[in-house]
Design a protein around this motif. Structure first.
Motif, PDB file in Angstrom:
ATOM      1  N   LEU A 183       3.486   9.663   9.497  1.00 16.75           N
ATOM      2  CA  LEU A 183       2.287   9.269   8.745  1.00 16.75           C
ATOM      3  C   LEU A 183       2.628   9.108   7.268  1.00 16.75           C
ATOM      4  N   LEU A 184       3.441  10.034   6.774  1.00 14.96           N
ATOM      5  CA  LEU A 184       3.822   9.974   5.359  1.00 14.96           C
ATOM      6  C   LEU A 184       4.595   8.681   5.064  1.00 14.96           C
ATOM      7  N   ILE A 185       5.534   8.371   5.961  1.00 10.33           N
ATOM      8  CA  ILE A 185       6.372   7.206   5.671  1.00 10.33           C
ATOM      9  C   ILE A 185       5.612   5.901   5.870  1.00 10.33           C
ATOM     10  N   MET A 186       4.585   5.899   6.712  1.00 13.65           N
ATOM     11  CA  MET A 186       3.750   4.706   6.842  1.00 13.65           C
ATOM     12  C   MET A 186       3.114   4.348   5.499  1.00 13.65           C
ATOM     13  N   GLY A 187       2.627   5.371   4.812  1.00 10.67           N
ATOM     14  CA  GLY A 187       2.037   5.151   3.487  1.00 10.67           C
ATOM     15  C   GLY A 187       3.058   4.610   2.498  1.00 10.67           C
ATOM     16  N   VAL A 188       4.263   5.186   2.557  1.00  6.44           N
ATOM     17  CA  VAL A 188       5.319   4.741   1.633  1.00  6.44           C
ATOM     18  C   VAL A 188       5.669   3.274   1.911  1.00  6.44           C
ATOM     19  N   ILE A 189       5.865   2.959   3.177  1.00  9.05           N
ATOM     20  CA  ILE A 189       6.247   1.589   3.556  1.00  9.05           C
ATOM     21  C   ILE A 189       5.195   0.590   3.079  1.00  9.05           C
ATOM     22  N   ASN A 190       3.944   0.849   3.431  1.00 10.46           N
ATOM     23  CA  ASN A 190       2.884  -0.109   3.101  1.00 10.46           C
ATOM     24  C   ASN A 190       2.698  -0.270   1.600  1.00 10.46           C
ATOM     25  N   ASN A 191       2.802   0.838   0.870  1.00 11.24           N
ATOM     26  CA  ASN A 191       2.549   0.756  -0.569  1.00 11.24           C
ATOM     27  C   ASN A 191       3.719   0.187  -1.352  1.00 11.24           C
ATOM     28  N   ALA A 192       4.920   0.534  -0.942  1.00 12.68           N
ATOM     29  CA  ALA A 192       6.083  -0.046  -1.626  1.00 12.68           C
ATOM     30  C   ALA A 192       6.098  -1.559  -1.401  1.00 12.68           C
ATOM     31  N   TYR A 193       5.741  -1.985  -0.213  1.00 11.05           N
ATOM     32  CA  TYR A 193       5.690  -3.413   0.090  1.00 11.05           C
ATOM     33  C   TYR A 193       4.562  -4.098  -0.697  1.00 11.05           C
ATOM     34  N   ALA A 194       3.373  -3.512  -0.594  1.00 10.76           N
ATOM     35  CA  ALA A 194       2.190  -4.186  -1.141  1.00 10.76           C
ATOM     36  C   ALA A 194       2.240  -4.300  -2.661  1.00 10.76           C
ATOM     37  N   ASN A 195       2.821  -3.307  -3.336  1.00  7.81           N
ATOM     38  CA  ASN A 195       2.770  -3.332  -4.798  1.00  7.81           C
ATOM     39  C   ASN A 195       3.441  -4.571  -5.374  1.00  7.81           C
ATOM     40  N   VAL A 196       4.681  -4.774  -5.038  1.00  4.24           N
ATOM     41  CA  VAL A 196       5.395  -5.925  -5.599  1.00  4.24           C
ATOM     42  C   VAL A 196       4.913  -7.225  -4.959  1.00  4.24           C
ATOM     43  N   ALA A 197       4.576  -7.173  -3.668  1.00  2.92           N
ATOM     44  CA  ALA A 197       4.133  -8.409  -3.019  1.00  2.92           C
ATOM     45  C   ALA A 197       2.896  -8.957  -3.728  1.00  2.92           C
ATOM     46  N   THR A 198       1.959  -8.084  -4.042  1.00  9.41           N
ATOM     47  CA  THR A 198       0.737  -8.523  -4.721  1.00  9.41           C
ATOM     48  C   THR A 198       1.031  -8.950  -6.158  1.00  9.41           C
ATOM     49  N   SER A 199       1.706  -8.067  -6.869  1.00 11.45           N
ATOM     50  CA  SER A 199       1.923  -8.310  -8.295  1.00 11.45           C
ATOM     51  C   SER A 199       2.732  -9.593  -8.537  1.00 11.45           C
ATOM     52  N   LEU A 200       3.810  -9.739  -7.806  1.00 12.53           N
ATOM     53  CA  LEU A 200       4.679 -10.898  -8.017  1.00 12.53           C
ATOM     54  C   LEU A 200       4.029 -12.186  -7.506  1.00 12.53           C
ATOM     55  N   TYR A 201       3.318 -12.098  -6.384  1.00 12.92           N
ATOM     56  CA  TYR A 201       2.678 -13.297  -5.853  1.00 12.92           C
ATOM     57  C   TYR A 201       1.602 -13.810  -6.824  1.00 12.92           C
ATOM     58  N   VAL A 202       0.813 -12.884  -7.366  1.00  6.89           N
ATOM     59  CA  VAL A 202      -0.223 -13.294  -8.332  1.00  6.89           C
ATOM     60  C   VAL A 202       0.430 -13.856  -9.599  1.00  6.89           C
ATOM     61  N   ALA A 203       1.478 -13.209 -10.066  1.00  7.06           N
ATOM     62  CA  ALA A 203       2.169 -13.695 -11.276  1.00  7.06           C
ATOM     63  C   ALA A 203       2.725 -15.103 -11.048  1.00  7.06           C
ATOM     64  N   ARG A 204       3.209 -15.328  -9.844  1.00  7.70           N
ATOM     65  CA  ARG A 204       3.758 -16.655  -9.508  1.00  7.70           C
ATOM     66  C   ARG A 204       2.666 -17.708  -9.450  1.00  7.70           C
ATOM     67  N   THR A 205       1.604 -17.392  -8.723  1.00  5.94           N
ATOM     68  CA  THR A 205       0.590 -18.424  -8.496  1.00  5.94           C
ATOM     69  C   THR A 205      -0.283 -18.648  -9.725  1.00  5.94           C
TER      70      THR A 205
END
Lengths: 267, 314
Positions: free
Chosen positions: A77-99
């Protein structure tokens, strides 16, 4: 004639991390500012899983590998949170910065491509580690679990966050829509996480599912974390980390390569 | 700061999926100069700026800033340049003061210095009241000012502006012009792209006319007008003219009843001569009108089409 006083701040002797730190702070500032959307939900989700699967359903399940079910599922359960958040942070930030084109500020700055990626991924790893620590506190309070190998725990969490932050970076660069960004989560990360042994040991599975699980990379991730917390896992910690760590650093190096060639950020 | 030209480009080429955006352009901008790239939309102006600043990769050719190759020495080169893009490119979740502060950080300013510089610029551009607000509460003119402020955070010796006054009202345009002139007077090299003739004539010491990815000509606006085009002297006489005095043959004369049109370079200098010839030939002059050529005439003369509306844009 040019005015000699009109010069940009001189290059400091040796390495100057000011630009790198500025972007890293910006990345962290973003998710700390939005803590209700970024930090609170994964901890709440882990808490609910512990309460529902651990406290209520778990009481009906016998021990797994010598641990009460509630303790057994906690590392997953702990690592699920880590996986999703580490992925989502840069995916969101960089995608918005790009678009929305404000990645141009970074691309026209004196940061090296390595530093740009390091700041983006550093922000994501920080969010992953923050979620891990908060979940660990909740886990301790609800299950009494403390990491059996704290140092290995930190190293493992770091490598997992690095790997999925790299994946988030690749997705943000490749994506042409929000659907593309989310596709990785819905169709790859979540299914592989659930099938990677968060809620069970592969020893409980019949063949061919037991063998098939060993081809799931997230199986090794979950087991590395499980070992660092419980001191026991389905595969050896050494083997799991021998796969995880090189993959994480290779992912990072690939992201630097993508920035260096200007993949979908320069024309 | 190094000696030599601020910007030097030689045989620069760029192709986008079969479309030749730059077909081997060359230009040189001296330090402290106010230089304009004048051309219609799609001429290659933004591509040129993109290559200089790191947003576009060239296919071939040379592009140096203060003697350094823009790709090989990209980190040093980018410290020397402040860029104001044509499109608004802001993080819409950040207060504008933070936005400028982070921008300063990218260029090596400490947090306190970057914050101080951000406030200074917000004050200079009349945005102090909005400093804790995000871009969403800013008008178009305010956003345009913020774009220029962002380019100036690290006090670069060269600023590059892509259509800095596109879509702004006349009052703001003149305010921005005076700000840019002031910066240039203090020693900052300014390179701007524009498709406004008036802007290029008012601001630029030298101009390159660019069309279809090629530099058509370069010079000061006055030089180009004198070299490339003629102005018009239109003289209305008392009665219809049947023939042109031979002394005016070199003036490109055209007769339309009592109206005589003369096409000459620098018409204000040649007017007296033309009138004297007509008077010597017994003509009574009823009215005289004169139109000096401008960069628009130069552009049409050299490219065969007007600068605006070539492809239905602007």
């Amino acid at each position: 004639m040019a005015n000699p006083e009109l010069t940009t701040p001189p290059l400091r002797r040796g390495y100057d991390p000011t630009g790198l730190l500025a972007h890293y702070r910006r990345e962290c500032h973003r998710f700390f500012r939005l803590w209700r959307q970024t930090l609170f939900p994964p901890v709440l989700t882990a808490t609910l899983y512990i309460l529902v699967f651990g406290k209520s359903l778990g009481s009906q399940i016998r021990e797994v590998d010598g641990f009460p079910y509630i303790q057994y599922i906690f590392p997953g359960l702990l690592i699920m949170g880590v996986i999703n958040n580490a992925y989502a942070n840069v995916a969101t930030s960089l995608y918005v910065a790009r678009t929305e084109l404000f990645i141009q500020d970074l691309l026209t700055s004196p940061l090296s491509y390595f530093e740009m990626v390091l700041a983006y991924i550093g922000g994501s790893v920080t969010r992953g580690l923050t979620v891990a620590m908060m979940t660990a506190v909740v886990g301790f309070l609800l299950t009494g679990t403390l990491p059996a190998h704290p140092f290995l725990f930190l190293i493992t969490i770091f490598c997992v966050a690095l790997l999925f932050a790299s994946l988030g970076t690749i997705a943000a660069l490749w994506a042409t829509s929000w659907d593309n960004v989310n596709m990785f989560v819905h169709f790859i990360i979540t299914p592989l996480t659930f099938l990677g042994g968060v809620f069970y040991s592969i020893n409980m599975l019949p063949e061919p599912f037991r063998t098939a699980s060993q081809f799931n990379p997230i199986f090794y991730v979950i087991n590395a974390v499980r070992y660092s917390i419980l001191g026991k896992s389905d595969v050896s910690y050494g083997l799991a980390m021998a796969l995880l760590a090189p993959l994480a650093f290779a992912g990072f190096a690939f992201c630097v390569h993508l920035f260096r060639i200007g993949y979908r950020i320069q024309s | 700061m190094p000696d030599g030209p601020a910007i030097e480009i030689e045989d620069l080429r760029k192709r986008y999926r079969g479309l030749e955006a730059l077909e081997g352009i060359s230009l040189r901008v001296e330090q402290g100069e106010f230089f304009g790239l004048l051309g219609p939309n799609g001429a290659g102006k933004s591509t040129t700026l993109g290559i200089l600043t790191g947003l576009v990769r060239r296919d071939s050719g040379r592009a140096d800033v203060l003697g350094l190759d823009v790709e090989k020495h990209y980190r040093t080169v980018r410290r020397y340049i402040g860029l104001a893009t044509q499109e608004f490119n802001f993080d819409r979740f950040l207060p504008i003061e933070d936005l400028l502060t982070y921008q300063g950080g990218y260029f090596g300013l400490s947090r306190s210095r970057a914050r101080g510089r951000a406030r200074e610029l917000l004050d200079l551009f009349g945005l102090t009241e909005k400093r804790r607000e995000t871009i969403r509460s800013l008008s178009g003119g305010m956003k345009r000012r913020l774009l220029i402020a962002k380019a100036l955070v690290h006090e670069p010796p060269i600023i590059i502006l892509d259509e800095p006054t596109a879509g702004v009202d006349v009052e703001l345009r003149h305010m921005l012009w005076s700000m840019l002139e002031d910066l240039n007077r203090k020693g900052t090299t300014v390179l701007l792209t524009t498709h406004y003739i008036e802007e290029a004539e008012a601001l630029c010491k030298r101009v390159s006319i660019i069309d279809h990815g090629r530099i058509v000509t370069t010079g000061s606006p006055a030089e180009l007008i004198a070299r490339e085009t003629a102005g018009t002297i239109e003289i209305t006489l008392d009665g219809p003219l049947t023939s042109v005095p031979p002394e005016l043959a070199s003036f490109g004369p055209e007769i339309d009843g009592a109206r005589l049109s003369l096409q000459v370079r620098e018409p204000s200098r040649r007017l007296g001569e033309a009138l004297a010839v007509l008077q010597r030939n017994g003509q009574l002059i009823h009215d005289v009108r004169m139109r000096e050529a401008n960069l628009e005439d130069v552009f049409i003369h050299l490219t065969g089409h007007p600068i605006e509306g070539r492809d239905g844009q602007s």
